[in-house]
Design a protein around this motif. Structure first.
Motif, PDB file in Angstrom:
ATOM      1  N   GLN A 612       0.821  -1.209   0.000  1.00 14.92           N
ATOM      2  CA  GLN A 612       0.000   0.000   0.000  1.00 14.92           C
ATOM      3  C   GLN A 612       0.855   1.259   0.000  1.00 14.92           C
ATOM      4  OE1 GLN A 612      -2.576  -0.374   3.363  1.00 14.92           O
ATOM      5  NE2 GLN A 612      -3.625  -2.213   2.591  1.00 14.92           N
ATOM      6  N   LEU A 613       2.034   1.189   0.618  1.00 12.95           N
ATOM      7  CA  LEU A 613       2.927   2.346   0.679  1.00 12.95           C
ATOM      8  C   LEU A 613       3.889   2.411  -0.503  1.00 12.95           C
ATOM      9  CD1 LEU A 613       3.923   2.389   4.472  1.00 12.95           C
ATOM     10  CD2 LEU A 613       2.196   3.772   3.330  1.00 12.95           C
ATOM     11  N   SER A 614       3.857   1.370  -1.370  1.00 11.12           N
ATOM     12  CA  SER A 614       4.825   1.273  -2.478  1.00 11.12           C
ATOM     13  C   SER A 614       6.251   1.291  -1.939  1.00 11.12           C
ATOM     14  CB  SER A 614       4.617   2.430  -3.477  1.00 11.12           C
ATOM     15  OG  SER A 614       3.333   2.385  -4.033  1.00 11.12           O
ATOM     16  N   ARG A 615       6.480   0.517  -0.936  1.00 14.92           N
ATOM     17  CA  ARG A 615       7.800   0.464  -0.298  1.00 14.92           C
ATOM     18  C   ARG A 615       8.468  -0.854  -0.656  1.00 14.92           C
ATOM     19  NH1 ARG A 615      10.515  -1.096   4.438  1.00 14.92           N
ATOM     20  NH2 ARG A 615      11.975   0.478   5.217  1.00 14.92           N
ATOM     21  N   TYR A 616       9.787  -0.787  -0.812  1.00 17.90           N
ATOM     22  CA  TYR A 616      10.549  -1.985  -1.157  1.00 17.90           C
ATOM     23  C   TYR A 616      10.487  -2.999  -0.032  1.00 17.90           C
ATOM     24  CZ  TYR A 616      12.609   0.599  -5.042  1.00 17.90           C
ATOM     25  OH  TYR A 616      12.791   1.289  -6.188  1.00 17.90           O
ATOM     26  N   CYS A 617      10.518  -4.262  -0.401  1.00 19.40           N
ATOM     27  CA  CYS A 617      10.671  -5.358   0.559  1.00 19.40           C
ATOM     28  C   CYS A 617      12.143  -5.749   0.609  1.00 19.40           C
ATOM     29  CB  CYS A 617       9.831  -6.576   0.153  1.00 19.40           C
ATOM     30  SG  CYS A 617       8.057  -6.274   0.151  1.00 19.40           S
ATOM     31  N   VAL A 618      12.610  -6.079   1.776  1.00 22.21           N
ATOM     32  CA  VAL A 618      13.999  -6.506   1.931  1.00 22.21           C
ATOM     33  C   VAL A 618      14.173  -7.915   1.398  1.00 22.21           C
ATOM     34  CG1 VAL A 618      15.832  -6.908   3.604  1.00 22.21           C
ATOM     35  CG2 VAL A 618      14.296  -4.969   3.891  1.00 22.21           C
ATOM     36  N   PHE A 619      13.163  -8.751   1.580  1.00 20.48           N
ATOM     37  CA  PHE A 619      13.204 -10.106   1.035  1.00 20.48           C
ATOM     38  C   PHE A 619      11.773 -10.476   0.690  1.00 20.48           C
ATOM     39  CE2 PHE A 619      12.719 -10.549   5.578  1.00 20.48           C
ATOM     40  CZ  PHE A 619      11.658 -11.458   5.714  1.00 20.48           C
ATOM     41  N   SER A 620      11.658 -11.561  -0.073  1.00 22.34           N
ATOM     42  CA  SER A 620      10.340 -12.021  -0.490  1.00 22.34           C
ATOM     43  C   SER A 620       9.780 -12.972   0.559  1.00 22.34           C
ATOM     44  CB  SER A 620      10.410 -12.733  -1.846  1.00 22.34           C
ATOM     45  OG  SER A 620       9.165 -13.317  -2.157  1.00 22.34           O
ATOM     46  N   HIS A 621       8.667 -12.590   1.116  1.00 26.83           N
ATOM     47  CA  HIS A 621       8.031 -13.435   2.126  1.00 26.83           C
ATOM     48  C   HIS A 621       7.553 -14.754   1.518  1.00 26.83           C
ATOM     49  CE1 HIS A 621       6.036 -13.871   6.081  1.00 26.83           C
ATOM     50  NE2 HIS A 621       5.121 -14.563   5.388  1.00 26.83           N
ATOM     51  N   PRO A 678      17.559 -11.127 -10.172  1.00 24.59           N
ATOM     52  CA  PRO A 678      17.863 -10.145  -9.125  1.00 24.59           C
ATOM     53  C   PRO A 678      16.573  -9.491  -8.632  1.00 24.59           C
ATOM     54  CG  PRO A 678      19.242  -9.802 -11.059  1.00 24.59           C
ATOM     55  CD  PRO A 678      18.177 -10.777 -11.462  1.00 24.59           C
ATOM     56  N   ASP A 679      16.627  -8.969  -7.432  1.00 27.74           N
ATOM     57  CA  ASP A 679      15.434  -8.333  -6.863  1.00 27.74           C
ATOM     58  C   ASP A 679      14.957  -7.159  -7.717  1.00 27.74           C
ATOM     59  OD1 ASP A 679      15.575 -10.121  -4.892  1.00 27.74           O
ATOM     60  OD2 ASP A 679      16.125  -8.747  -3.275  1.00 27.74           O
ATOM     61  N   GLU A 680      15.935  -6.465  -8.371  1.00 31.32           N
ATOM     62  CA  GLU A 680      15.544  -5.293  -9.139  1.00 31.32           C
ATOM     63  C   GLU A 680      14.682  -5.662 -10.352  1.00 31.32           C
ATOM     64  OE1 GLU A 680      18.516  -6.155  -8.433  1.00 31.32           O
ATOM     65  OE2 GLU A 680      19.443  -4.644  -7.127  1.00 31.32           O
ATOM     66  N   GLU A 681      14.855  -6.873 -10.870  1.00 29.94           N
ATOM     67  CA  GLU A 681      14.154  -7.281 -12.071  1.00 29.94           C
ATOM     68  C   GLU A 681      12.810  -7.937 -11.780  1.00 29.94           C
ATOM     69  OE1 GLU A 681      16.622  -9.678 -14.509  1.00 29.94           O
ATOM     70  OE2 GLU A 681      18.359  -8.316 -14.409  1.00 29.94           O
ATOM     71  N   ARG A 682      12.510  -8.210 -10.575  1.00 30.17           N
ATOM     72  CA  ARG A 682      11.228  -8.852 -10.252  1.00 30.17           C
ATOM     73  C   ARG A 682      10.412  -8.006  -9.269  1.00 30.17           C
ATOM     74  NH1 ARG A 682      12.174 -13.393  -5.824  1.00 30.17           N
ATOM     75  NH2 ARG A 682      14.218 -12.841  -4.992  1.00 30.17           N
ATOM     76  N   CYS A 687       3.880  -1.118  -6.974  1.00 25.58           N
ATOM     77  CA  CYS A 687       3.954  -1.149  -5.503  1.00 25.58           C
ATOM     78  C   CYS A 687       5.327  -1.555  -4.992  1.00 25.58           C
ATOM     79  CB  CYS A 687       2.900  -2.092  -4.929  1.00 25.58           C
ATOM     80  SG  CYS A 687       3.129  -3.821  -5.400  1.00 25.58           S
ATOM     81  N   ARG A 688       6.268  -1.873  -5.926  1.00 23.39           N
ATOM     82  CA  ARG A 688       7.641  -2.216  -5.587  1.00 23.39           C
ATOM     83  C   ARG A 688       7.744  -3.479  -4.729  1.00 23.39           C
ATOM     84  NH1 ARG A 688      10.224   3.768  -4.240  1.00 23.39           N
ATOM     85  NH2 ARG A 688       9.616   4.746  -6.204  1.00 23.39           N
ATOM     86  N   THR A 689       6.705  -4.283  -4.742  1.00 29.02           N
ATOM     87  CA  THR A 689       6.767  -5.563  -4.035  1.00 29.02           C
ATOM     88  C   THR A 689       7.588  -6.556  -4.844  1.00 29.02           C
ATOM     89  OG1 THR A 689       4.594  -5.193  -3.060  1.00 29.02           O
ATOM     90  CG2 THR A 689       5.391  -7.470  -3.110  1.00 29.02           C
ATOM     91  N   THR A 690       8.384  -7.350  -4.154  1.00 31.77           N
ATOM     92  CA  THR A 690       9.208  -8.369  -4.827  1.00 31.77           C
ATOM     93  C   THR A 690       8.320  -9.546  -5.206  1.00 31.77           C
ATOM     94  OG1 THR A 690      11.136  -7.707  -3.545  1.00 31.77           O
ATOM     95  CG2 THR A 690      11.222  -9.861  -4.627  1.00 31.77           C
TER      96      THR A 690
END
Length: 1445
Positions: A612-621, A678-682, A687-690
């Motif tokens: 909802q905040l369009s914030r990056y995730c550090v890892f994929s849950h 890489p995280d940048e490509e997915r 929303c910048r979710t991985t």
């Protein structure tokens, strides 16, 4: 305690602090899970390891170099930063105008321009405030005192500084700006000099802009090269360098914890100097004429936009923004010199001020530090700032100063903070394997310790183990080197995970935290209080660059807690718990994240929040869950259950999203291995979710990917052109979830049984045999070795031990017991109550039942009941002895060592004693001195207790007072002379309130009562002139002898009694013969017992008479009746009436007796049946007959007077009762009794006797007169001397008056004459007359007859000489006229006048009321007594006395 000053920081409450034991400290996650219910309520907590846990500091100090962040404290606080931003904008506005902003002082305080601007805007703007005159109201709102014309100053400052800026902010056209410039030119010309004087006079402070964009051009140094996110950040940083004009919102987030950094914009330098104020009559043409420089051809094309002229080329300025031309003298305000640097025209000025604010972030220092150099700098700063050694500065002082500094705009304090230093590069503070530093053997345990922050994220219980990448700060610890005031701002951990921070060494670190449930509330409060910051930077709280005063948050309802983390202590933050803080000084800390099973649903919720905040995730849950599902067979069972729940939510959501995009028309699909990208490509471009399970792409936008939630935001192409990229099909996902479920449920029944056993309810406990069965089942089926299995084995082993011990207790406790002689229970191996309780508690805590438990529980229940009753009774001030005794009896059946027994026995003795005291006190009539002494002696031996001591004190006090009063009462009664009754009454009033039985005092009280009664009776004796009765008088005197009180009337009464006794003795001598069986009263009263019965019969009747009287009889049958009647008579008249009644009865009985006795001797009587004489035998021989009762007596049985002459009457012993003294001896007795003035039965009887005698004399006198005056002759009758009755012959020796010859009247007269106990000559004369007339004597007794005749003649003569007297109504004789000689005695008023004759007759006059005259001889007075004493007659002393006839 001093009150805090205004705006002074108040520390929030402390967070929980835990100190685990070594057993608890062994498993970090188990302990954290244990304290989580408590600690998560405060968001943060502190854990103090056991004192022996001291890991070595293993960081490579020599190799560690870092570049710290620069922190200006007043830029950190949100509200302060808003003010600084506003002041920077104002300063920039005036700087571009060629002026320097100076903040004025008002009331010795710097004017808060931000607050002033805000309040004016709230009130409707400058015009509205001026129009409605609200400046005073605004000054009050700003905290200034009213009444000092502050409002006018505020208006002037606003109009001078803020009003022009606000006009620019309105976005007016250039024409309006030009008109405004002309207006300002005129206004400045008129007022500038005055205002500058005003500014200088008030010492206004020149404001220096903070230049935030220029400072933020320095980027942080990236140190963690191995992190996957670090690679992405480096590429992003390259983009920043190549595209410096990129909007801040379009650039990716930089390093975690560092905030957003922007590229350095083109510097805007204002070269123009402050305007010199010249004469307002400045002429533009003068300036043109002074211009000497040649005009460049290139300038010909430029024209001034204000004046429209191109002249004065040397004064023509070109705008560096738009190339417009302006003369220096046409500008507002005009410029004296051409600026050396860049210059902006009014139009560009409006554009420049209207640019959006630049995102805030920390800048990096310009130098690198080692720990040594940084520490020297930090210690030097702190000691210089506080002017004292660093170790002496209190933490409270540092805390208050920190919050003061961050809230002020006047002081700019800058510190540096070495934060987010990667431990992978420089080494952790904890020992790690393959470290260049050598670890001593004794410290090798710290390599494997779960509390080693390098191990904690990757422990089996941490789900971060299944995240493949080494994420700096999350899986790899970060290092922090702090100095005084260096701070970390409000933030929550990435993915809302746990964090743990360990302070290796140095000064404390102060923490503030808010619980996870208050996260949204904290965010709302900060957005409310600093909306300007969030407008330009919506994700401000994720950048770790903003703090807010905890007091401000608490005042807005946010719960905040604090703690000081000292060296060697851990601080743990819980999911979504906001936290911040600062360092007290130079220190070294290390921190890392970890996640437990309970975090998994929170982590998924966080990913949704990030979307909802369009914030990056550090890892994929989802990737983490997938990796965990791949290891389902070896997964921990509890973890498998948690993964299954999370995986169920994940697959359901994925299935719904795929159905949704399918409905949208996305039909193309392609399998992609997202984990290889890489995280940048997915990342979703929206929303910048991985993305991991799926994503959507379009050929029109290569390299662009969106998640399924934002499939419609990818591009404008139709959905049919889109392609669904997926990691796994749903058909592949479901078996994976089933495998996890199978692992979680493979031993579900076994697990349920074990859980039912380990967490049982009392009603569902199972037997010990089932535990053994479950342990065997786990070993046989080779279930995973988990804590549950170990716990099951442990519980089973404990249950076996408890069962064995319980059986031993039940088998052996009876055998080791014995009873002492006193009944006290003893035991050689008795359990204490706590041991028994602990053992029963251990049995209760067992998840199974053992057979012996009910018996032990019953024993414990009875012991608990005993202890509760004991505590209740022991806490009671006055327990019941019965309850204590019952409780002690109950203790005999408890086979447990009871520590309350000695106390209960002591309290029993005390209670019994207190009960005895209470009972004795409740009955004060029985509380004697001996009882009090006995109770005190018993109380001395008791154990001390407040109630006993109080009772002892009261008892001792009562005893002392009682003894004193007993002695005093005894002394009062024993005193000689006696005390008066008033003294004794005063003493009794004091002793009335003593609640005790005091014999002496009671005796004294009885004495007083008796004395009062005695005095009352003594007073009543003579009340109203009454004459006291002797019995009452004697009783009073006798009672007075036993009353030890001074009785004033006693002496007088005693004298009366003595006089009366003397009188009685005199009367007894006068009347009674020697050894007379009769009493004086019996002699003086008329006879009640007429007859010849024996004396003992009379005595018997006399004794029975009082009893008859008691029964209410009114008969006068005995002497006692008569005596009682006389004593009870109220006056002499009633006494005389009683005696008259007795006299009448006496006469009737005696006449009847005479007739009866006379009839015995008639011839018809049988002589043998007769009983005569005192011997009660038949008449025989010589007999003598009594003239009164006519009874015959044997001459041998009675004593007859030998000198008894013929003509003298013989009376029997029963009729001869007294001496019969002459009347002249009796009258003085009556007179003396009148002087004594005491009534007694003998006196009444004597008075009646005298009156009776006088009456009889009067009657006899009348008879004599009648006989002699009528000349009546009676016929003579012979009395036989010898009689024979039925053959028995006897004879009467002396002559008697025959009854046949007398009439009733004469007989009664003669009988009464004989009854009188007074010797009268008339009696003898009358008897002789009757005797000679009716029974003439023999011939040889002629002289005697002559004498009789002479006597008769004498009486006849006397009758002739008698004076005129009142005669009875029956008297028919005529009363002759008295002669002169008779006048002497005819005036005597005594009814019994003796008519004395002679030459000298002594008289006495009554001194009472009557004044009558009496012959002295008639009233018993001698001549001497009449001379010396007053005489009062009987009529005056006894008014009720009837003189009568």
């Amino acid at each position: 305690m001093t009150q805090p000053q205004l705006n002074e920081f108040i520390p929030p409450p402390e967070c929980p602090v835990f100190e685990p034991s070594w057993e608890e400290f062994a498993d970090p996650f188990a302990y954290i899970n244990k304290i989580r219910p408590i600690a998560e309520k405060t968001g943060i907590c502190k854990v103090r390891p056991p004192p022996e846990w001291q890991p070595p500091f293993a960081c490579d100090v020599d190799r560690l170099q870092f570049t710290p962040r620069i922190q200006r404290l007043n830029e950190l606080e949100a509200q302060t930063r808003v003010k600084l931003n506003f002041l920077d904008q104002i300063a920039k506005f005036w700087e571009l105008q060629g002026c320097t902003l100076k903040i004025p002082h008002v009331e010795r305080k710097i004017l808060d321009l931000y607050q002033l601007n805000k309040l004016v805007n709230e009130e409707g703007g400058f015009d509205a405030v001026c129009r409605e005159r609200r400046w005073t109201k605004i000054s009050v709102k700003m905290g200034y005192a009213p009444g000092k014309a502050i409002g006018s100053h505020l208006r002037a400052h606003y109009e001078r500084i803020l009003y022009p800026y606000n006009l620019f902010q309105t976005g007016a056209s250039l024409l309006v700006l030009i008109e405004l410039s002309l207006t300002l030119l005129q206004w400045c010309s008129n007022h500038q000099q005055k205002y500058f004087k005003y500014e200088n006079a008030n010492g206004d402070k020149e404001y220096t802009p903070h230049d935030l964009p220029q400072r933020q051009s320095v980027q942080p140094q990236e140190t963690c090269s191995i992190a996957r996110r670090a690679k992405r950040m480096r590429s992003e940083r390259g983009c920043v360098k190549t595209e410096p004009e990129e909007d801040c919102e379009m650039r990716p987030n930089l390093r975690r914890r560092m905030g957003m950094y922007v590229a350095k914009p083109e510097p805007v330098e204002v070269k123009q100097e402050p305007v010199k104020h010249e004469d307002p009559t400045y002429d533009k043409e003068t300036v043109l004429n002074k211009t000497d420089k040649p005009v460049m051809n290139k300038v010909d094309q430029y024209m001034c936009l204000v004046c429209g002229s191109g002249s004065a080329e040397d004064r023509l300025l070109l705008c560096d923004g738009c190339d417009d031309s302006y003369h220096t003298f046409c500008l507002i305000p005009p410029l004296h010199d051409v600026p050396k640097g860049d210059w902006r025209c009014p139009k560009c000025l409006a554009q420049e001020c209207g640019k959006p604010a630049v995102a805030f972030g920390f800048e990096q220092a310009s130098r690198n530090y080692t720990l040594q150099t940084f520490g020297d700098m930090a210690d030097s700063f702190k000691s210089d700032y506080f002017n004292m050694p660093v170790h002496m500065v209190p933490t409270e002082l540092v805390e208050k100063e920190f919050w003061r500094l961050v809230s002020t705009i006047e002081e700019d304090v800058t510190v540096e903070y070495g934060a987010d230093i990667a431990s992978k590069e420089f080494g952790s503070g904890f020992p790690v394997k393959n470290s260049p530093m050598e670890i001593p053997p004794e410290d090798e345990d710290y390599l494997r310790s779960g509390w080693n922050l390098n191990n904690m994220p990757v422990l089996d219980a941490s789900v971060l183990t299944h995240v493949t990448a080494d994420i700096c700060g999350m899986k790899l610890p970060w290092l922090y080197v702090g100095m005084c005031f260096s701070s970390f701002c409000w933030h929550i951990e990435d993915h809302w995970s746990y964090s743990i921070n360990y302070l290796h060494w140095g000064e404390p670190k102060t923490w503030y935290g808010a619980p996870g449930y208050a996260a949204e509330q904290l965010e709302a409060v900060m957005k409310k209080l600093a909306p300007e910051l969030f407008e330009s930077q919506p994700d401000l709280l994720h950048q770790l660059v903003t703090i807010m005063n905890p007091n401000t948050l608490m005042n807005n309802g946010v719960p905040i807690y604090r703690t000081n983390q000292c060296a060697g202590e851990f601080v743990i933050t819980f999911p979504r718990a906001y936290h911040s803080g600062f360092n007290q000084g130079f220190n070294f800390a290390e921190a890392v994240n970890f996640c437990t099973m309970d975090w998994m649903p929170i982590g998924r919720k966080c990913v949704e929040h990030y979307r909802q905040l369009s914030r990056y995730c550090v890892f994929s849950h989802d990737e983490m869950v997938y990796n965990m599902a791949l290891k389902a067979d070896a997964m921990d069972v509890d973890l498998a259950s948690a993964v299954h729940k999370d995986m169920t939510v994940m697959i359901q959501e994925e299935e719904e999203l795929r159905k949704k995009v399918n409905k949208m028309g996305v039909v193309q699909s392609q399998q992609v291995h997202f984990d290889l990208l890489p995280d940048e490509e997915r990342q979703c471009c929206k929303c910048r979710t991985t993305c991991y399970l799926s994503g959507i792409t379009c050929p029109c936008s290569p390299g662009k990917l969106v998640c399924l939630h934002h499939a419609q935001d990818l591009c404008s192409c139709p959905p049919s052109n889109h392609t669904l990229h997926y990691k796994l099909t749903l058909a592949e996902l479901y078996p994976m979830m089933a495998a996890v479920k199978l692992r979680a449920e493979s031993y579900k029944d076994w697990l349920c049984n074990v859980q039912d056993i380990l967490e049982p309810t009392q009603s569902k406990k199972r037997g010990l045999e089932e535990l053994h069965s479950l342990v065997e089942q786990a070993e046989a089926k080779q279930f995973p070795q988990s804590e549950l299995v170990d716990q099951l084995r442990k519980v089973t082993s404990e249950a076996d031990k408890c069962a064995l011990m319980a059986q031993q207790l039940l088998n052996g406790r009876r055998q080791t017991r014995y009873r002492s002689g006193g009944g006290k229970s003893q035991s050689q191996n008795e359990l204490t109550v706590e041991e028994l309780r602990s053992f029963v508690r251990q049995l209760d805590n067992l998840p199974c039942n053992i057979r012996q438990a009910p018996l032990l529980k019953d024993l414990l229940t009875r012991v608990d009941d005993f202890q509760q009753c004991s505590d209740r009774l022991l806490s009671d001030e006055s327990p019941s002895p019965a309850e204590l005794q019952d409780l002690l009896d109950v203790s005999l059946g408890l086979d447990v060592e009871l520590p309350q027994l000695p106390l209960l026995r002591e309290r029993l003795e005390q209670a019994r004693w207190l009960e005895a005291v209470q009972q004795a006190s409740s009955r004060p009539d029985n509380l004697c001195l001996d009882t009090m002494r006995r109770l005190i002696d018993q109380g001395v031996g008791l154990a001390p207790h407040s109630s006993v001591e109080r009772a002892m004190a009261r008892l001792q006090e009562l005893l002392t007072v009682s003894e004193q009063w007993e002695e005093r009462a005894l002394s009062l009664m024993d005193a000689r002379p006696y005390h008066c009754i008033e003294t004794l009454e005063v003493a009794l009033q004091e002793v009335e309130n003593i609640p005790a039985y005091l014999p002496n005092c009671l005796q004294l009280k009885d004495v007083v009562i008796k004395a009062k009664k005695w005095l009352h009776e003594a007073e009543a004796l003579q009340l109203g002139g009454r004459i006291p009765v002797l019995d009452s008088l004697s009783e009073l005197v006798l009672r007075a002898e036993g009353i030890p009180v001074r009785l004033d009337p006693l002496s007088r009464l005693e004298a009366l009694v003595v006089d009366v006794q003397a009188w009685k003795e005199s009367a007894a001598k006068t009347f009674l013969v020697k050894n007379s069986p009769y009493s004086l009263l019996e002699v003086l009263c008329p006879r009640c017992d007429v007859g010849t019965g024996p004396q003992r019969m009379k005595s018997k009747r006399a004794k029975e008479a009082p009893q008859a009287g008691k029964r209410g009889s009114t008969k006068l049958d005995s002497l006692s009746d008569v005596e009682r009647a006389l004593s009870e008579s109220k006056d002499s008249a009633s006494a005389m009436a009683t005696l008259a009644e007795v006299r009448q009865k006496e006469m009737e009985m005696l006449l009847a007796l005479r007739a009866s006795n006379e009839s015995k001797f008639l011839p018809a009587e049988n002589c043998c049946a007769l009983s005569v004489c005192v011997c009660h035998k038949a008449p025989l021989g010589a007999m003598v007959q009594c003239e009164l009762c006519r009874e015959a007596f044997h001459c041998t049985c009675v004593t007859t007077s030998e000198d008894l002459q013929h003509g003298q009457a013989w009376l029997c012993p029963f009729c001869q009762r007294s001496r019969k003294p002459p009347l002249d001896r009796v009258l003085p007795l009556l007179a003396s009794l009148q002087r004594i003035r005491v009534r007694l039965p003998e006196g009444d009887a004597l008075r009646f006797l005298i009156e009776r005698t006088v009456r009889w004399q009067h009657r006899a006198f009348i008879i004599f007169c009648f006989i002699f005056l009528q000349g009546r002759h009676w016929s003579k009758m012979s009395s036989p001397l010898t009689q024979e009755i039925n053959g028995s012959s006897f004879y009467i020796e002396q002559l008697s008056v025959p009854l046949q010859g007398l009439g009733p009247e004469l007989e009664e007269l003669m009988v009464e004459g004989f009854l009188l106990q007074v010797t009268l000559p008339e009696t003898e004369q009358l008897y002789r007359y009757f005797l000679y007339k009716l029974a003439p004597p023999p011939s040889n007794s002629a002289p005697s007859g002559k004498s009789t005749e002479q006597d008769q003649q004498h009486h006849q003569d006397k009758a002739k000489k008698s004076p005129k007297r009142t005669c009875s109504p029956t008297n028919t004789l005529s009363d002759p006229v008295p002669s002169d000689s008779e006048e002497d005695y005819s005036l005597c008023a005594a009814p019994w006048c003796r008519e004395p004759e002679g030459d000298e007759v002594n008289w006495v006059q009554c001194d009472g009321n009557c004044n009558q005259w009496f012959h002295q001889i008639c009233v018993g007075l001698s001549a001497e007594q009449a001379e010396k004493e007053d005489y009062i007659c009987i009529s005056c002393t006894q008014p009720d006395y009837d003189r009568g006839e």
